[in-house]
Design a protein around this motif. Structure first.
Motif, PDB file in Angstrom:
ATOM      1  N   GLY A  43      28.131   9.217 -43.852  1.00  0.00           N
ATOM      2  CA  GLY A  43      28.287   7.865 -43.957  1.00  0.00           C
ATOM      3  C   GLY A  43      28.597   7.048 -45.182  1.00  0.00           C
ATOM      4  O   GLY A  43      29.596   6.382 -45.226  1.00  0.00           O
ATOM      5  N   GLN A  44      28.039   7.649 -46.233  1.00  0.00           N
ATOM      6  CA  GLN A  44      27.832   7.062 -47.482  1.00  0.00           C
ATOM      7  C   GLN A  44      29.296   7.182 -48.161  1.00  0.00           C
ATOM      8  O   GLN A  44      30.230   6.419 -48.364  1.00  0.00           O
ATOM      9  CB  GLN A  44      26.961   7.639 -48.501  1.00  0.00           C
ATOM     10  CG  GLN A  44      25.756   7.003 -48.228  1.00  0.00           C
ATOM     11  CD  GLN A  44      24.507   7.721 -48.916  1.00  0.00           C
ATOM     12  OE1 GLN A  44      24.956   8.831 -49.658  1.00  0.00           O
ATOM     13  NE2 GLN A  44      23.276   7.151 -48.761  1.00  0.00           N
ATOM     14  N   GLN A  95      23.741  11.025 -43.089  1.00  0.00           N
ATOM     15  CA  GLN A  95      23.744   9.892 -44.039  1.00  0.00           C
ATOM     16  C   GLN A  95      24.995  10.119 -45.150  1.00  0.00           C
ATOM     17  O   GLN A  95      25.679   9.168 -45.484  1.00  0.00           O
ATOM     18  CB  GLN A  95      22.543   9.905 -44.599  1.00  0.00           C
ATOM     19  CG  GLN A  95      22.335   8.710 -45.637  1.00  0.00           C
ATOM     20  CD  GLN A  95      20.975   8.581 -46.392  1.00  0.00           C
ATOM     21  OE1 GLN A  95      20.178   9.830 -46.538  1.00  0.00           O
ATOM     22  NE2 GLN A  95      20.452   7.524 -46.498  1.00  0.00           N
ATOM     23  N   ALA A 121      32.378   5.394 -46.152  1.00  0.00           N
ATOM     24  CA  ALA A 121      32.181   3.979 -46.520  1.00  0.00           C
ATOM     25  C   ALA A 121      33.042   3.721 -48.123  1.00  0.00           C
ATOM     26  O   ALA A 121      33.775   2.964 -48.244  1.00  0.00           O
ATOM     27  CB  ALA A 121      30.881   3.365 -46.332  1.00  0.00           C
ATOM     28  N   HIS A 129      34.736   4.500 -39.184  1.00  0.00           N
ATOM     29  CA  HIS A 129      33.902   5.464 -39.030  1.00  0.00           C
ATOM     30  C   HIS A 129      32.877   4.747 -37.971  1.00  0.00           C
ATOM     31  O   HIS A 129      32.152   3.927 -38.456  1.00  0.00           O
ATOM     32  CB  HIS A 129      33.306   6.312 -39.925  1.00  0.00           C
ATOM     33  CG  HIS A 129      31.720   6.835 -39.783  1.00  0.00           C
ATOM     34  ND1 HIS A 129      30.720   6.684 -40.370  1.00  0.00           N
ATOM     35  CD2 HIS A 129      31.410   7.578 -38.865  1.00  0.00           C
ATOM     36  CE1 HIS A 129      29.646   7.182 -39.935  1.00  0.00           C
ATOM     37  NE2 HIS A 129      30.001   7.815 -39.004  1.00  0.00           N
ATOM     38  N   LEU A 148      23.275   2.244 -40.314  1.00  0.00           N
ATOM     39  CA  LEU A 148      23.107   4.038 -40.118  1.00  0.00           C
ATOM     40  C   LEU A 148      24.381   4.358 -40.485  1.00  0.00           C
ATOM     41  O   LEU A 148      24.488   5.891 -41.039  1.00  0.00           O
ATOM     42  CB  LEU A 148      22.836   4.299 -38.695  1.00  0.00           C
ATOM     43  CG  LEU A 148      21.176   4.137 -38.441  1.00  0.00           C
ATOM     44  CD1 LEU A 148      21.076   3.992 -37.309  1.00  0.00           C
ATOM     45  CD2 LEU A 148      20.166   5.020 -39.432  1.00  0.00           C
ATOM     46  N   LEU A 149      25.669   3.969 -39.919  1.00  0.00           N
ATOM     47  CA  LEU A 149      27.026   4.416 -40.125  1.00  0.00           C
ATOM     48  C   LEU A 149      27.118   4.436 -41.644  1.00  0.00           C
ATOM     49  O   LEU A 149      27.985   5.201 -41.940  1.00  0.00           O
ATOM     50  CB  LEU A 149      27.833   3.563 -39.384  1.00  0.00           C
ATOM     51  CG  LEU A 149      27.945   3.786 -37.823  1.00  0.00           C
ATOM     52  CD1 LEU A 149      28.842   3.014 -37.268  1.00  0.00           C
ATOM     53  CD2 LEU A 149      28.161   5.296 -37.175  1.00  0.00           C
ATOM     54  N   LEU A 150      26.685   3.397 -42.276  1.00  0.00           N
ATOM     55  CA  LEU A 150      27.137   3.479 -43.661  1.00  0.00           C
ATOM     56  C   LEU A 150      26.280   4.500 -44.484  1.00  0.00           C
ATOM     57  O   LEU A 150      26.532   4.484 -45.972  1.00  0.00           O
ATOM     58  CB  LEU A 150      26.976   2.208 -44.234  1.00  0.00           C
ATOM     59  CG  LEU A 150      28.010   0.894 -43.681  1.00  0.00           C
ATOM     60  CD1 LEU A 150      27.603  -0.332 -44.284  1.00  0.00           C
ATOM     61  CD2 LEU A 150      29.577   1.400 -44.089  1.00  0.00           C
ATOM     62  N   GLY A 151      25.249   4.989 -44.012  1.00  0.00           N
ATOM     63  CA  GLY A 151      24.404   5.850 -44.698  1.00  0.00           C
ATOM     64  C   GLY A 151      23.610   5.158 -45.668  1.00  0.00           C
ATOM     65  O   GLY A 151      23.150   5.748 -46.440  1.00  0.00           O
ATOM     66  N   GLU A 152      23.162   4.037 -45.255  1.00  0.00           N
ATOM     67  CA  GLU A 152      22.361   3.183 -46.050  1.00  0.00           C
ATOM     68  C   GLU A 152      20.984   3.517 -46.238  1.00  0.00           C
ATOM     69  O   GLU A 152      19.902   3.526 -46.730  1.00  0.00           O
ATOM     70  CB  GLU A 152      22.367   1.434 -45.905  1.00  0.00           C
ATOM     71  CG  GLU A 152      23.802   1.177 -46.728  1.00  0.00           C
ATOM     72  CD  GLU A 152      23.998  -0.434 -46.328  1.00  0.00           C
ATOM     73  OE1 GLU A 152      23.241  -0.941 -45.598  1.00  0.00           O
ATOM     74  OE2 GLU A 152      24.922  -0.766 -46.669  1.00  0.00           O
ATOM     75  N   ILE A 153      20.705   4.134 -44.662  1.00  0.00           N
ATOM     76  CA  ILE A 153      19.193   4.733 -44.457  1.00  0.00           C
ATOM     77  C   ILE A 153      19.538   5.999 -43.539  1.00  0.00           C
ATOM     78  O   ILE A 153      20.430   6.060 -42.937  1.00  0.00           O
ATOM     79  CB  ILE A 153      18.386   3.671 -43.709  1.00  0.00           C
ATOM     80  CG1 ILE A 153      19.108   3.069 -42.392  1.00  0.00           C
ATOM     81  CG2 ILE A 153      17.865   2.461 -44.521  1.00  0.00           C
ATOM     82  CD1 ILE A 153      18.294   2.232 -41.362  1.00  0.00           C
ATOM     83  N   LEU A 154      18.537   6.642 -43.682  1.00  0.00           N
ATOM     84  CA  LEU A 154      18.447   8.175 -43.153  1.00  0.00           C
ATOM     85  C   LEU A 154      17.905   7.819 -41.739  1.00  0.00           C
ATOM     86  O   LEU A 154      16.882   6.953 -41.613  1.00  0.00           O
ATOM     87  CB  LEU A 154      17.477   8.995 -44.008  1.00  0.00           C
ATOM     88  CG  LEU A 154      17.528  10.550 -44.054  1.00  0.00           C
ATOM     89  CD1 LEU A 154      18.832  10.781 -44.140  1.00  0.00           C
ATOM     90  CD2 LEU A 154      16.539  11.025 -45.067  1.00  0.00           C
ATOM     91  N   ASN A 155      18.503   8.460 -40.712  1.00  0.00           N
ATOM     92  CA  ASN A 155      17.837   8.280 -39.430  1.00  0.00           C
ATOM     93  C   ASN A 155      16.647   8.941 -38.980  1.00  0.00           C
ATOM     94  O   ASN A 155      16.690  10.052 -38.015  1.00  0.00           O
ATOM     95  CB  ASN A 155      19.103   8.385 -38.450  1.00  0.00           C
ATOM     96  CG  ASN A 155      19.050   8.113 -36.969  1.00  0.00           C
ATOM     97  OD1 ASN A 155      17.926   7.647 -36.809  1.00  0.00           O
ATOM     98  ND2 ASN A 155      19.975   8.122 -35.971  1.00  0.00           N
TER      99      ASN A 155
END
Lengths: 417, 417
Positions: free
Chosen positions: A28-29, A25, A32, A38, B14-21
């Motif tokens: 990812g942030q 995560q 971005a 990615h 998920l790729l943008l890290g907006e939520i934790l997987n």
């Protein structure tokens, strides 16, 4: 340039679900934010054959491979040696890494074990990616033209510092960071995400900046984003929208970006030269823990009493035993007496208290789990507030929300005066 | 049978890290529990070309593909149609899905939008995997022999119910669940992961059970794993190894699995019918917060004093002002007086105190950031312990480690008597 990055997280503990993959995560942030494309993330266990398959697949799709995990001293930490093996490059010992490890161990009166020696091995031509905290350094390596590999330990604190201090400047120098995405996150308490989204509905249709609502830990947030070549240009785009939102939302917006309820309350107390003391029952110290997360909180926070057992409410907070007995520990009047008591014993400007039923046991029909009273006292007055927190989130949730409500009530009082 | 499963999580968020997987973690735990081998997880965005690449890669490695996400009604929800396209199978409309969606919307006084129609499309020969909560059903599909595909929505509550209620029984019926993997995680304080690995080195070479070291939050851990047809058989394999490890490691092993330092201390206090009071300076309530994480901690935890400011140490803990002035707040003698003071004011069996320099400010050459004293008092004696915690982890780390050291010192004293 159609270059892209790919994330490979190594660790059987991830496959087994023993830890949540917060590193993916974070990356990812960050990717971005830096505008680095990615498209895939892979998780693979501590197995050389499978790590090699993951490398082979990722190499075909991306030009920047970012690895986390598998840099520790134990035999199942295999990332570095498997990468070297895959690209058929020998490992070289770096004495400076060994010295660094020995120095860090010495600071804690310990000596490295023989197992740490492998952490000093990097593929020939790889550079050290220094770890300012732990023993495991990462590496920056170009095993062939147009392919860059970065490795990081799995420990988040170490990984984050290494990323910010070394990897980001490196990626910038290598031309990976072309246009950054700048975000401003406005943070709200006392309003639901859906209500907030309705209030600012026209702004959600904007294309530059974009405005997106989301929720985290019971807090509603609005992210204002724009892609820009500099922070100054981004701020010119973001500031007028932020102003509009703040006008619409008023006191529900408590801050932005790194602000927290505890840091905002701290700033207000500091500005006014006022002090705070607290009395906690069901949160058991959680409110004090949050207030003192802020470095420099000793400027305004005096301390408090954790009055978990009722006799402590009487002896250290002067709560009236008759009242305690009649109204019960979880009641508006006891919350008020706790706030008054701690304020008077600690000689603070403000006294804040929390008493409630955190669960999982202890709830009744009249006083269910999630019922919490906040008390707030200053020289002139004392108030109490009732909160009904959903018990479905569990004990931790009720306690966490209780401390947020307490901080928010104090914040609104501080802004009111 | 060398069949294995693979997890593919679909979603640009998920790729943008907006939520934790957390879905990947849930599946990891579940597949481990069911003994279904699982070697790779992939995250891919809402892009048909890239989803197809992920399918192609996964098909070569695994016989059971588990998808989460991308089943919603919006144009960027592409999992089902991309799977159908990849295997060149037409989509068929299932009227019973449309009826189910309409019924669920009606319950909330809403009507489905035309966009929901696509959620009723499944590849020909796929079966519905019912969603008892939300609108998006999943599917169970064998697009070719020896390949099974399961799809689930990304919303965790819906996914978890669908997994437990339909997928697990299906996998059992299909012979995927042959023998489960059982884990026992031993948890340690006061020993580094590398030292621990050295101490139990011969055991790390075992193949059944396997023993693997790892670290989390400053804690070293050993995971003992075995594949067995029942918990009883697993325990027969694990127990003798656990016993060996406990003999080698002694008191450094504080517990197993869900045990925490605070829960173990709580159990010991409860067994002895003893009580605890605490006095916290630099941790500001963090120790109390941890102790009261344990539901039922009111059986032994009375409360405490957060003596953040020095006058509070004097007034509520009876620390001698002369001593405070001469030795300073961060000193062994003040730690001892705090522990004695809180014990005597709260009438507890034990008094535990923490005073230290958490940073980021306030450190000096003589008393650097990370220097922490723990005080421990009972009816007969008072002790103090010096901890030197690495300041590199930051203020949160120093505070977290301080509370762990305090709990661990108390634990060792409780075991000693």
């Amino acid at each position: 340039m159609n270059r892209s990055a790919e994330v490979i997280c190594v660790g059987t503990e991830l496959l087994l679900g023993e830890i949540l993959n917060s590193n993916a995560q974070f990356l990812g942030q960050e990717l971005a934010r830096l505008g680095i494309p990615h498209f895939y993330q892979t998780v693979v266990g501590d197995n050389p054959t499978r790590i090699k398959r993951a490398i082979a697949t990722a190499c075909q799709r991306a030009q920047l491979l970012i690895f986390t995990g598998g840099l520790g001293p134990t035999p199942d930490d295999l990332t570095t040696e498997t990468l070297a093996d895959f690209f058929e490059v020998p490992l070289i010992e770096h004495p400076e890494i060994l010295e660094d490890i020995a120095r860090k161990f010495a600071q804690r009166q310990r000596t490295p074990s023989p197992a740490n020696a492998k952490q000093a091995l990097l593929p020939k031509s790889a550079e050290i990616l220094p770890n300012p905290i732990g023993s495991a350094p990462g590496m920056i390596w170009q095993p062939r033209p147009e392919l860059t590999i970065l490795t990081f330990p799995g420990v988040p604190q170490e990984f984050h510092r290494m990323w910010q201090e070394t990897a980001v400047p490196y990626l910038q120098a290598q031309g990976w960071v072309t246009a950054k995405i700048y975000n401003r996150v406005l943070r709200f308490w006392g309003v639901a995400e859906s209500t907030l989204a309705d209030q600012v509905a026209p702004l959600l249709a904007l294309t530059n900046p974009t405005v997106a609502p989301y929720a985290s830990h019971g807090e509603a947030r609005l992210r204002i984003s724009t892609r820009a070549s500099s922070r100054e240009i981004a701020e010119q785009v973001i500031a007028p929208i932020e102003q509009q939102i703040r006008q619409i939302c008023g006191l529900n917006c408590f801050g932005a970006d790194e602000d927290t309820l505890e840091s905002v309350v701290g700033q207000l107390l500091k500005q006014k030269g006022q002090t705070l003391a607290i009395a906690e029952s069901c949160t058991g110290g959680g409110l004090g823990h949050r207030i003192t997360k802020v470095s420099g909180s000793s400027d305004y926070f005096l301390g408090g009493v954790i009055s978990y057992a009722n006799p402590v409410k009487e002896s250290l907070l002067s709560v009236d035993p008759v009242v305690l007995n009649q109204a019960g520990a979880v009641s508006p009047v006891v919350a008020e007496q706790m706030a008054l008591g701690v304020r008077s014993h600690l000689h603070s400007t403000w006294g804040v208290s929390i008493t409630g039923i955190a669960g999982s046991e202890g709830g009744t029909a009249a006083k269910p789990v999630g019922l919490v009273y906040i008390g707030l006292a200053d020289a002139n007055s004392v108030h109490s507030f009732e909160c009904r927190i959903s018990p479905l989130g569990g004990r931790d949730w009720v306690r966490q929300m209780s401390t947020s409500f307490a901080l928010d009530f104090l914040r609104r009082q501080l802004l009111d005066k």
